[in-house]
Design a protein around this motif. Structure first.
Motif, PDB file in Angstrom:
ATOM      1  N   ASP A 290      30.310  12.543   9.423  1.00  4.98           N
ATOM      2  CA  ASP A 290      29.053  12.553  10.158  1.00  4.98           C
ATOM      3  C   ASP A 290      27.917  12.493   9.142  1.00  4.98           C
ATOM      4  OD1 ASP A 290      27.242  12.758  12.269  1.00  4.98           O
ATOM      5  OD2 ASP A 290      27.127  14.939  12.059  1.00  4.98           O
TER       6      ASP A 290
ATOM      7  N   TYR B 109      38.303  -3.263  11.969  1.00  8.72           N
ATOM      8  CA  TYR B 109      37.792  -1.906  11.837  1.00  8.72           C
ATOM      9  C   TYR B 109      36.832  -1.550  12.966  1.00  8.72           C
ATOM     10  CZ  TYR B 109      39.800  -1.495   7.122  1.00  8.72           C
ATOM     11  OH  TYR B 109      40.655  -1.413   6.058  1.00  8.72           O
ATOM     12  N   GLU B 110      36.075  -2.521  13.429  1.00  6.01           N
ATOM     13  CA  GLU B 110      35.166  -2.254  14.538  1.00  6.01           C
ATOM     14  C   GLU B 110      35.934  -1.946  15.835  1.00  6.01           C
ATOM     15  OE1 GLU B 110      31.028  -4.515  13.386  1.00  6.01           O
ATOM     16  OE2 GLU B 110      32.549  -5.665  14.487  1.00  6.01           O
TER      17      GLU B 110
ATOM     18  N   ASN C 142      38.766  -0.190  15.676  1.00  5.40           N
ATOM     19  CA  ASN C 142      39.607   0.941  15.276  1.00  5.40           C
ATOM     20  C   ASN C 142      38.814   2.228  15.469  1.00  5.40           C
ATOM     21  OD1 ASN C 142      41.069   2.936  13.885  1.00  5.40           O
ATOM     22  ND2 ASN C 142      41.814   1.472  12.353  1.00  5.40           N
ATOM     23  N   ASP C 143      39.280   3.104  16.359  1.00  5.28           N
ATOM     24  CA  ASP C 143      38.548   4.322  16.661  1.00  5.28           C
ATOM     25  C   ASP C 143      38.481   5.278  15.476  1.00  5.28           C
ATOM     26  OD1 ASP C 143      38.122   3.455  19.231  1.00  5.28           O
ATOM     27  OD2 ASP C 143      39.833   4.544  20.089  1.00  5.28           O
ATOM     28  N   GLU C 144      39.322   5.082  14.485  1.00  3.15           N
ATOM     29  CA  GLU C 144      39.368   5.999  13.349  1.00  3.15           C
ATOM     30  C   GLU C 144      38.452   5.573  12.203  1.00  3.15           C
ATOM     31  OE1 GLU C 144      43.461   6.333  12.261  1.00  3.15           O
ATOM     32  OE2 GLU C 144      43.934   7.688  13.924  1.00  3.15           O
ATOM     33  N   ILE C 145      37.873   4.368  12.306  1.00  2.00           N
ATOM     34  CA  ILE C 145      37.042   3.830  11.221  1.00  2.00           C
ATOM     35  C   ILE C 145      35.740   3.296  11.801  1.00  2.00           C
ATOM     36  CG2 ILE C 145      36.871   2.071   9.400  1.00  2.00           C
ATOM     37  CD1 ILE C 145      39.904   2.202   9.124  1.00  2.00           C
ATOM     38  N   ASP C 146      34.650   3.604  11.146  1.00  2.00           N
ATOM     39  CA  ASP C 146      33.343   3.066  11.516  1.00  2.00           C
ATOM     40  C   ASP C 146      32.898   2.051  10.470  1.00  2.00           C
ATOM     41  OD1 ASP C 146      33.110   4.680  13.769  1.00  2.00           O
ATOM     42  OD2 ASP C 146      32.143   6.308  12.659  1.00  2.00           O
TER      43      ASP C 146
ATOM     44  N   ARG D  27      35.626   6.674   7.372  1.00  2.00           N
ATOM     45  CA  ARG D  27      36.410   7.328   8.412  1.00  2.00           C
ATOM     46  C   ARG D  27      35.477   7.881   9.482  1.00  2.00           C
ATOM     47  NH1 ARG D  27      41.622   6.216   8.743  1.00  2.00           N
ATOM     48  NH2 ARG D  27      41.894   8.215   9.816  1.00  2.00           N
ATOM     49  N   ALA D  28      35.906   7.805  10.728  1.00  2.00           N
ATOM     50  CA  ALA D  28      35.053   8.187  11.847  1.00  2.00           C
ATOM     51  C   ALA D  28      34.744   9.679  11.871  1.00  2.00           C
ATOM     52  CB  ALA D  28      35.713   7.771  13.160  1.00  2.00           C
ATOM     53  N   ASP D  29      35.521  10.485  11.126  1.00  2.00           N
ATOM     54  CA  ASP D  29      35.238  11.927  11.139  1.00  2.00           C
ATOM     55  C   ASP D  29      34.128  12.312  10.178  1.00  2.00           C
ATOM     56  OD1 ASP D  29      36.593  11.510   8.789  1.00  2.00           O
ATOM     57  OD2 ASP D  29      37.953  13.218   9.012  1.00  2.00           O
TER      58      ASP D  29
ATOM     59  N   HIS E 281      29.714   0.036   8.874  1.00  2.00           N
ATOM     60  CA  HIS E 281      28.263   0.190   8.726  1.00  2.00           C
ATOM     61  C   HIS E 281      27.718  -1.119   8.166  1.00  2.00           C
ATOM     62  CE1 HIS E 281      28.437   4.608   9.370  1.00  2.00           C
ATOM     63  NE2 HIS E 281      29.671   4.431   8.907  1.00  2.00           N
TER      64      HIS E 281
END
Length: 544
Positions: free
Chosen positions: A528, A274-275, A277-281, A524-526, A283
């Motif tokens: 915020d 996941y790290e 993967n640009d679509e998933i952050d 998901r990276a979208d 934490h």
């Protein structure tokens, strides 16, 4: 709160030992409810957040349902992201009269979802009737609060039985979330099952069994605590909490975008992927867990493992903690060195008291205690073999740890024989004291865990660590733990519990600490404004 006691995962606020929870795979079917978060015509959006454990009641007996409960409820006192205590429903507080009174100044204008008001009379009901005389969390105020006086509409004076700096921490717990009195009394036994009414940014919309809960924005909410940094209710119009117990189905829902976040139950095996993967952050933060190899200290039940301090120390020093962190947990977390997690101030004790991998030291301790390795590879002393059952649940993480403990202990001639049983059997055997060694641990964020597990008059676990009454070691452990529990200030409390932690690690060794897991979640990276928070994410800050 891997093989960890989920104190945040038990009814009544009592420690519930549990292993394998965060990475356990299950054959249960994935929850199908919920769907991809979509923007609505007015520009608002919905969120779908995944958990790995079923729901129970949403009342003061189930603080472990922290994530959705934090959206519904508020607390008198909050814990911020850095775990400092902050005003929640209070404007502030002060200790007076030699710390025998705690004066609470309430924030004005707070109302519950049903329109009922929050005032000093409500605080009195909450502390005395709901908590003290309720059915599950009286321990947080019992013996601490003698009375509550409503001095005016927005001032409540708590009359304490003794100085109690830990009271504020107790009141920041999910077990001390403040409900509507009107709703609690109206719904009776159904409260927490068919409805839960608080003053938080989201209110109850619907619930489908123990796996799906839908919350909707409480539009009137405009009393967000300052530490959150947001005015008004959350950005999302609706939040769906779905439980998917099967790991691959849970991660697939995040990867395809069907879900917005995995809040609990993110497997460590997915972190690196996941790290990248640009679509998933991902934490990450220090967690609240301690994984350990526990020892029964009852000589009648456990024999020589309970009687021989050097044997317990030797086993602890024989465990290669870093290899476990790297091999079993993909480098996530830290080697465990004592009985408290790094998020608790009293964990910071002298290095000489901490346990780290040292095979030479472990071997020397065995020799000093008179153990000799026999031709079969098992140490013996006075005709007794160092051979013990290692109780573990059938959760995959727990089984893997049992195998590693077995292999590493064999290097000093100690034979640990894994016994795999279900969780209910583990619970029963702990409470009856029917074990020798055990794969265990806990999740908690306060030094009072030492009182829960290691004070020798504590129930429901006296058989685990508290049956050597009359021995000097027991008296000293009780004395040091009680000094921490009764300290007059927070700083004094930290120092007292440091001494208790040091003593337990040097002179008792009720467990070999092994691993401090990281707190991890993924979104998901979208999204915020999503932040990892050990108490459950602050959803009102999230935008898309």
């Amino acid at each position: 709160m891997g093989p960890a006691t989920l104190l945040a995962g038990c009814t009544g606020g009592e420690p519930k030992t549990d292993v394998g929870t965060s990475t356990t795979e299950s054959d249960e079917a994935a929850t199908e409810t919920g769907g991809e978060a979509t923007a609505e015509a007015n520009g608002s959006f919905s969120l779908r957040i995944l958990l790995d454990h079923p729901f129970d009641r949403f009342d003061h007996n189930t603080g472990w349902m922290g994530p959705p409960a934090r959206d519904i409820y508020q607390n008198l006192v909050d814990r911020a992201y850095d775990m400092t205590l902050q005003p929640g429903m209070l404007k502030g507080w002060s200790f007076e009269n030699g710390n025998m009174d705690l004066v609470m100044t309430l924030r004005e204008g707070i109302t519950f979802h049903d329109g009922s008001a929050f005032d000093a009379d409500h605080v009195k009901w909450f502390l005395l009737d709901y908590l003290l005389n309720g059915s599950g969390t009286s321990y947080m105020v019992d013996g601490i609060i003698d009375d509550v006086v409503a001095e005016d509409t927005h001032t409540a004076r708590l009359k304490l039985s003794a100085p109690a700096p830990n009271l504020l921490w107790n009141l920041s717990s999910a077990y001390a979330a403040v409900p509507s009195r009107d709703a609690y009394e109206e719904y009776g036994e159904d409260y927490g099952r068919t409805i839960a009414v608080g003053s938080g940014p989201y209110k109850w919309k619907s619930r489908d069994g123990d796996r799906n809960l839908v919350l909707e924005r409480f539009e009137e909410y405009d009393w967000s605590p300052e530490w959150i940094g947001l005015e008004g209710a959350g950005k999302a119009a609706e939040i769906t909490y779905d439980v998917i117990t099967e790991t691959s189905s849970r991660t697939a829902a995040l990867e395809t975008g069907e879900a917005d976040a995995i809040l609990t139950g993110l497997p460590s095996t997915k972190v690196q992927a996941y790290e990248n993967n640009d679509e998933i952050d991902v934490h990450r933060a220090e967690g609240r867990q301690v994984r350990w190899l526990g020892f029964n200290l009852d000589p009648e039940r456990a024999g020589v493992i309970a009687e021989d301090l050097n044997l317990r120390k030797a086993i602890s020093f024989a465990i290669d903690r870093q290899s476990i962190v790297d091999g079993l947990f993909q480098g996530l977390g830290q080697p465990g060195v004592n009985l408290l997690p790094p998020t608790v101030a009293a964990q910071d004790i002298g290095d000489e008291y901490n346990h780290t991998f040292d095979l030479d030291k472990a071997t020397s301790l065995m020799e000093e205690a008179g153990w000799t390795v026999n031709p079969g590879g098992v140490s013996t002393k006075d005709g007794v073999e160092a051979s013990f059952e290692l109780l573990t649940t059938n959760a995959s993480t727990a089984r893997n740890l049992a195998t590693v403990y077995q292999e590493q202990a064999s290097k000093i001639g100690v034979e640990l024989k894994p016994k795999v049983v279900d969780e209910a059997t583990v619970q029963s055997r702990i409470k009856s004291g029917d074990f020798e060694t055990i794969v265990e641990g806990y999740t908690w964020q306060n030094a009072d865990i030492l009182d829960w597990f290691f004070a020798f008059d504590m129930t429901p676990y006296p058989a685990w660590f508290g049956v050597q009454e009359g021995r000097e070691a027991d008296d000293r452990a009780n004395e040091l733990i009680e000094a921490g529990m009764s300290a007059g200030s927070w700083e004094e409390r930290i120092q007292k519990f440091k001494r208790a932690n040091e003593y337990l690690m040097e002179s008792l060794v009720p467990a070999a600490p092994v691993h401090y897991p990281e707190g991890i979640s993924a979104a998901r990276a979208d999204l915020d404004g999503y932040k990892f928070f050990t108490l459950g994410t602050t959803v009102e800050t999230i935008t898309k």
